[in-house]
Design a protein around this motif. Structure first.
Motif, PDB file in Angstrom:
ATOM      1  N   GLN A  98      23.164  44.148   0.494  1.00 26.15           N
ATOM      2  CA  GLN A  98      22.868  44.144  -0.940  1.00 26.15           C
ATOM      3  C   GLN A  98      21.585  43.374  -1.238  1.00 26.15           C
ATOM      4  N   HIS A  99      21.464  42.277  -0.566  1.00 25.47           N
ATOM      5  CA  HIS A  99      20.309  41.435  -0.821  1.00 25.47           C
ATOM      6  C   HIS A  99      19.020  42.177  -0.512  1.00 25.47           C
ATOM      7  N   LYS A 101      18.566  45.343  -0.307  1.00 24.31           N
ATOM      8  CA  LYS A 101      18.378  46.486  -1.172  1.00 24.31           C
ATOM      9  C   LYS A 101      17.749  46.034  -2.489  1.00 24.31           C
ATOM     10  N   HIS A 102      18.290  44.956  -2.967  1.00 20.01           N
ATOM     11  CA  HIS A 102      17.769  44.428  -4.221  1.00 20.01           C
ATOM     12  C   HIS A 102      16.297  44.076  -4.058  1.00 20.01           C
ATOM     13  N   ASN A 105      14.199  47.179  -4.069  1.00 18.59           N
ATOM     14  CA  ASN A 105      14.056  47.856  -5.346  1.00 18.59           C
ATOM     15  C   ASN A 105      13.126  47.108  -6.288  1.00 18.59           C
ATOM     16  N   CYS A 106      13.068  45.827  -6.121  1.00 20.17           N
ATOM     17  CA  CYS A 106      12.231  45.039  -7.016  1.00 20.17           C
ATOM     18  C   CYS A 106      10.820  44.845  -6.474  1.00 20.17           C
TER      19      CYS A 106
END
Length: 345
Positions: A98-99, A101-102, A105-106
């Motif tokens: 998750q980390h 991916k975040h 995306n940013c």
DNA sequence: ATTAATGATTATCG
DNA sequence: CGATAATCATTAAT
């Protein structure tokens, strides 16, 4: 199109990337090294790779929790062979996942990369589109389906095993020890095959939908960082379904084989042969020896003999066929029994 | 336990 | 389709 506009803006943002250059992976790096921070692109690509790998592993690990199902007969499924036994999902994977991916995306370079990928895809998708799949209604699988339906394997359920056996025994009439026992045994085995078939089929369906879901989720997720059209997802799903249906065909084929073997084991009359009673053979022999010059009873004579011996006409035919050949062998062989070239009888 | 007898099936031919 | 010959799988006999 949304992709189109994003592609355009991204293009201008990157500054003078020519379409001809995009196809070559090195050209991207070369362009980056001159202008904008190259380190960013390297990072972002690496992150994409990492996420793709991990999510793929995760999907596979969830989709195939146990081994392949059992088959009858010897034929192993060649399509089930090589699936990558990748790294198992460790304990801390989801958080890390998750980390990252975040972070991806940013990332500020994401729109630019997206646009580059859009452009690359724009060029390659044309060649892919040429490979249009058509699915002709496979005659092989039609055959198997028809047979399974005819044998009552894939049709509607016909009551429980014991009930079916009882019904068979009741319907058989006559002597309950003769055909009804074997028949019920046959039906029990058939029901067993049927049950295995259905449970396997269900497992396949479940695995297929599960896997499809995972792939779709994965693609949807990735469509945020690389361009994926709904049409492609559709295509992917179609591919998955084809693959699974080919596995299903394997199952159907082995089921058919099992049914065939079962039939040959139980329905072959040679296995339940009973000798004719004394009187019947007497009648048959009397006719044979009294018509020794022409031991070929007419159809009518056969019917009469059949009635007298309480056997069928074809049994009479069998008997005369066997009798003629065996009589000839026993009588005619005195002077020069037919020796084979190697000296045996 | 072997072998002979026997009913049924299969392949081949006309 | 029916006859034949070879063969199979079971039963009866040794």
């Amino acid at each position: 199109m949304d992709d189109q506009t994003r592609m355009m803006t991204g293009l201008t943002g990157l500054g003078g990337l020519q379409q001809a250059d995009v196809g070559d992976p090195d050209s991207v790096r070369k362009q980056q090294s001159l202008g904008q921070p190259q380190q960013d692109i390297g990072d972002i690509l690496q992150q994409i790779m990492a996420i793709t790998d991990e999510s793929l592993d995760e999907a596979q690990a969830r989709c195939w929790p146990e081994d392949s199902p059992a088959h009858w007969g010897g034929s192993d499924d060649p399509t089930e062979g090589g699936r990558a036994g990748g790294g198992m999902a460790g304990g801390g994977l989801p958080l890390n996942f998750q980390h990252r991916k975040h972070a991806l995306n940013c990332h500020r370079m994401k729109p630019a990369l997206f646009s580059v990928l859009c452009e690359i895809k724009e060029k390659t998708v044309l060649s892919i589109r040429g490979v249009q799949e058509e699915d002709p209604p496979d005659p092989q699988i039609m055959r198997l389906d028809n047979m399974l339906l005819a044998e009552g394997v894939s049709g509607p359920e016909k009551g429980g095993g014991s009930a079916a056996a009882a019904a068979a025994a009741a319907a058989a009439g006559g002597s309950p020890t003769d055909s009804s026992i074997e028949h019920s045994d046959y039906r029990a085995k058939l029901a067993q095959i049927r049950q295995i078939y259905h449970s396997e089929l269900e497992k396949y369906e479940q695995a297929c939908s599960e896997f499809t879901n995972h792939v779709m989720n994965l693609l949807r997720e990735q469509s945020r960082t690389r361009p994926i059209s709904p049409k492609e997802i559709e295509r992917m799903v179609a591919i998955i379904h084809r693959k699974f249906s080919s596995i299903q065909m394997q199952l159907k084929q082995s089921t058919c084989e099992a049914v065939m073997i079962l039939r040959s084991r139980f329905l072959d009359a040679r296995r339940k042969r009973r000798n004719f009673n004394k009187q019947a053979t007497e009648v048959l022999n009397e006719y044979f020896y009294s018509h020794l010059s022409n031991p070929y009873p007419s159809e009518e004579a056969k019917e009469e003999l059949a009635k007298k011996c309480a056997i069928t006409v074809s049994q009479v035919s069998n008997w005369f066929g066997n009798k003629r050949i065996r009589y000839k062998k026993n009588i005619g062989g005195y002077p020069a029994p037919c020796y084979t070239p190697d000296g045996r009888l």
